[in-house]
Design a protein around this motif. Structure first.
Motif, mmCIF file in Angstrom:
data_model
loop_
_atom_site.group_PDB
_atom_site.id
_atom_site.type_symbol
_atom_site.label_atom_id
_atom_site.label_comp_id
_atom_site.label_asym_id
_atom_site.label_seq_id
_atom_site.Cartn_x
_atom_site.Cartn_y
_atom_site.Cartn_z
ATOM 1 N N GLU B 175 0.841 -1.193 0.000
ATOM 2 C CA GLU B 175 0.000 0.000 0.000
ATOM 3 C C GLU B 175 0.877 1.245 0.000
ATOM 4 O O GLU B 175 1.754 1.384 0.861
ATOM 5 C CB GLU B 175 -0.822 0.014 1.293
ATOM 6 C CG GLU B 175 -2.063 -0.828 1.258
ATOM 7 C CD GLU B 175 -3.162 -0.080 0.540
ATOM 8 O OE1 GLU B 175 -3.314 1.125 0.807
ATOM 9 O OE2 GLU B 175 -3.848 -0.710 -0.283
ATOM 10 N N THR B 176 0.671 2.179 -0.937
ATOM 11 C CA THR B 176 1.534 3.375 -0.977
ATOM 12 C C THR B 176 1.371 4.237 0.262
ATOM 13 O O THR B 176 2.339 4.777 0.774
ATOM 14 C CB THR B 176 1.252 4.244 -2.218
ATOM 15 O OG1 THR B 176 -0.011 3.898 -2.735
ATOM 16 C CG2 THR B 176 2.314 4.042 -3.255
ATOM 17 N N LYS B 177 0.133 4.348 0.760
ATOM 18 C CA LYS B 177 -0.089 5.165 1.953
ATOM 19 C C LYS B 177 0.693 4.603 3.137
ATOM 20 O O LYS B 177 1.374 5.313 3.860
ATOM 21 C CB LYS B 177 -1.581 5.165 2.305
ATOM 22 C CG LYS B 177 -2.308 6.389 1.805
ATOM 23 C CD LYS B 177 -3.722 6.402 2.371
ATOM 24 C CE LYS B 177 -4.645 7.098 1.399
ATOM 25 N NZ LYS B 177 -6.035 6.657 1.540
ATOM 26 N N MET B 178 0.548 3.292 3.283
ATOM 27 C CA MET B 178 1.233 2.600 4.380
ATOM 28 C C MET B 178 2.743 2.764 4.236
ATOM 29 O O MET B 178 3.463 2.941 5.220
ATOM 30 C CB MET B 178 0.813 1.130 4.305
ATOM 31 C CG MET B 178 1.340 0.240 5.379
ATOM 32 S SD MET B 178 0.701 0.666 7.002
ATOM 33 C CE MET B 178 2.014 0.002 8.005
ATOM 34 N N LEU B 179 3.221 2.722 2.981
ATOM 35 C CA LEU B 179 4.648 2.852 2.718
ATOM 36 C C LEU B 179 5.162 4.231 3.144
ATOM 37 O O LEU B 179 6.214 4.350 3.768
ATOM 38 C CB LEU B 179 4.931 2.610 1.227
ATOM 39 C CG LEU B 179 6.390 2.736 0.801
ATOM 40 C CD1 LEU B 179 7.251 1.726 1.526
ATOM 41 C CD2 LEU B 179 6.520 2.553 -0.708
#
Lengths: 256, 315
Positions: B175-179
């Motif tokens: 997940e980009t947000k999580m990253l």
């Protein structure tokens, strides 16, 4: 700096306790703390450096309660060398010295690197310079004790407390280290815990004695180094012979 | 000073540039370089390389912290039972089907369970020293893995595939947000650990020596363990279980940069990232038809390196 203990009392949960510890240590001469195994010498050292909090009484550094010092203030003023050697991470000898003395150096930057010369000088004083890059775990017990002292020499605290600093040293190194400590004690307050009778015989400052019934006495070494006091503290007959100068030779009866 | 600058800045940064290029350029699909701005494959690869860096770096730092605090060079993020807790949380999220409802359910559950287990370990070993903490961690981890096995045994066939991939480590669906969140925390942690490096050194020397150095051992033990656990938990949330990075990278970096934490934090962070990007690249190159899971790759590379180092040390 003056180190004073006033009516210190401390008890562990298992009811072992030390009580009525009164002590006043000033720079000038080396001070000694002695007594049989398990009498509580290390406990007293831990109280004096503030690691343990007394149930009553207090420790004063130049009339200021040690409890009022911040951790970092205290670390700059007071150095302690303990016996336990449980280091699993391998710092090198040189790193260890700079880590022990790190209270001297600022948090950021490489000021510590600028003290390279000082560190090298103290390492060579304790004959460890050729081992500077070795991991600490490769050192022998005696070399480790010298390493800790080199660290203290770099830190140069006003007050120095040492728990059996010569226990693992050979006779030649023991004498060298004692010379170093006696010289250091001229203008710093130094207290050592020892079982070494030959060292006790050299005591000229304050001698503090603790027996395993919890009795604590302290006073001028010249007055306390006699057969009656030592026999009662160690629970076995002691002989004290005056030798040349102010020193004396102490030994205990083998057949008791 | 020049030599120092080379080893601390030039060498790691050039190594990083090389592995990033490798990571982006190779794989089964070809990148359309003429029109690279809109190329979805390039975007996927970039995210994947970034994820590998953040995960590798976090794992290595977590390993360094836990080894210093537990005073044991064999400690790693997973020794304290953190991975066990995280995997139970994630497995629950998968079998209950929560991960299809909300994308953050799986990472969220992983982090929550990791921290729950850590809390339990700290409670069990409160005030009893490093050995007790290590033992409590091992026990908690074993219990957690039994629970995990039970969850696996009762889960559907559909869930099982996802669960297995996740347990083997997977950098593919990050997940980009999580990253971004994890990257932010990694930066914060790097800064904090460097600022408190003196305290970390003191904690590694045991309670009495730490006191002599003016450091409250208990307070800072808790501080470093919590940072290490969040770092480890966030990697579990991002990419599943990836073993050995936390063990091998700090070990190697200490050899070349020394054990003083004032000087090895930054190298551990950077080389940890490089190591995982490299492993990820290898996992795609070695076995072209079907990718090797990254966790398998790190175990193979890390494990063999470790055995080599152990033998070399003895000999």
């Amino acid at each position: 700096m003056l180190l004073r203990a006033e009516n210190l009392t401390f008890a562990y949960k298992n009811s072992f306790m030390v009580k009525n510890i009164n002590l006043s240590l000033a720079p000038g001469k080396l001070h000694y703390l002695a007594g049989p195994n398990g009498a509580g010498k290390s406990t007293i050292l831990k109280l004096l450096c503030g690691y343990l909090h007394p149930a009553s009484g207090k420790v004063l550094l130049d009339e200021n309660d040690i409890a009022n010092f911040s951790n970092s203030q205290r670390a700059e003023i007071m150095g302690t060398v303990w016996q336990d050697r449980t280091l699993d991470l391998d710092f090198s000898v040189r790193e260890m010295v700079s880590i022990i003395a790190s209270a001297r150096f600022p948090r950021w930057g490489t000021a510590e690197r600028k003290n390279e010369e000082l560190i090298a000088c103290k390492l060579s004083e304790f004959a460890l310079l050729d081992k500077a890059k070795q991991p600490v775990s490769t050192l022998s017990g005696g070399e480790y004790q010298r390493l800790m002292l080199a660290g203290m020499a770099v830190l140069a605290p006003e007050i120095l407390l040492l728990d059996e600093p010569t226990a693992a040293l050979d006779p030649a190194w023991r004498n060298k280290v004692m010379k170093f400590l006696e010289e250091y004690a001229l203008d710093h307050t130094v207290l050592i815990v020892t079982h070494d009778l030959e060292l006790l015989g050299r005591a000229q400052g304050v001698l503090a004695l603790l027996d395993d019934r919890g009795n604590f006495i302290s006073g001028n070494a010249a007055e306390l180094l006699n057969e009656k006091v030592l026999s009662s503290v160690y629970g076995t007959a002691a002989t004290v012979e005056k030798t040349a100068g102010k020193n004396c030779r102490i030994y205990f009866d083998w057949d008791q | 000073m020049k030599k120092n600058f080379f080893y601390r800045i030039i060498l790691p940064l050039s190594a990083l540039a090389v592995v990033v290029l490798l990571g982006i350029a190779s794989g089964s699909a070809k990148i359309d370089w003429q029109n690279f701005v809109h190329d979805p494959i390039l975007e996927l690869r970039l995210i994947r390389v970034a994820a590998a860096f953040v995960v590798g770096s976090s794992l290595a730092l977590a390993g360094l912290l836990l080894q210093a605090v537990l005073r044991n060079v064999l400690a790693e993020p997973f020794t304290l039972g953190i991975s066990g807790g995280a995997s139970v949380g994630a497995a629950l999220a998968i079998t209950l089907g929560w991960h299809t409802v909300c994308a953050l359910a799986l990472p969220g559950m992983a982090v929550i369970f990791a921290l729950l287990l850590l809390g339990l370990v700290l409670l069990l070993s409160a005030g009893k020293g490093a050995e007790s903490m290590l033992l409590s961690g091992v026990i908690a981890g074993t219990v957690a893995s039994s629970i995990l096995m039970y969850i696996v045994s009762v889960s559907d066939r559909d869930d099982l595939a996802g669960l297995t991939w996740w347990m083997l480590g997977d950098l593919q669906v990050v997940e980009t947000k999580m990253l971004c969140l994890a990257g932010g925390f990694l930066l914060l942690a790097l800064f904090l650990i460097r600022y408190f490096a003196r305290e970390l050194n003191a904690v590694a020397m045991g309670s009495l020596n730490a006191w002599s150095m003016g450091v409250d051992h208990r307070k800072y033990t808790l501080f470093f363990v919590v940072i290490g656990s969040v770092l480890a938990a966030q990697t579990v949330a991002l990419a599943g279980l990836i073993a050995f990075v936390g063990l091998i990278v700090p070990h190697l970096v200490r050899r070349f940069y020394g054990g003083d934490h004032r000087y090895n934090i930054w190298p551990v962070g950077v080389w940890g990232g490089i190591f995982l990007i490299l492993c990820d690249w290898l996992s795609r190159v070695v076995c072209r038809s079907s990718e090797l899971p990254i966790g398998v790759m790190t175990s193979l590379v890390g494990g063999s390196m470790f055995i080599y180092l152990l033998n070399k040390r003895r000999g």
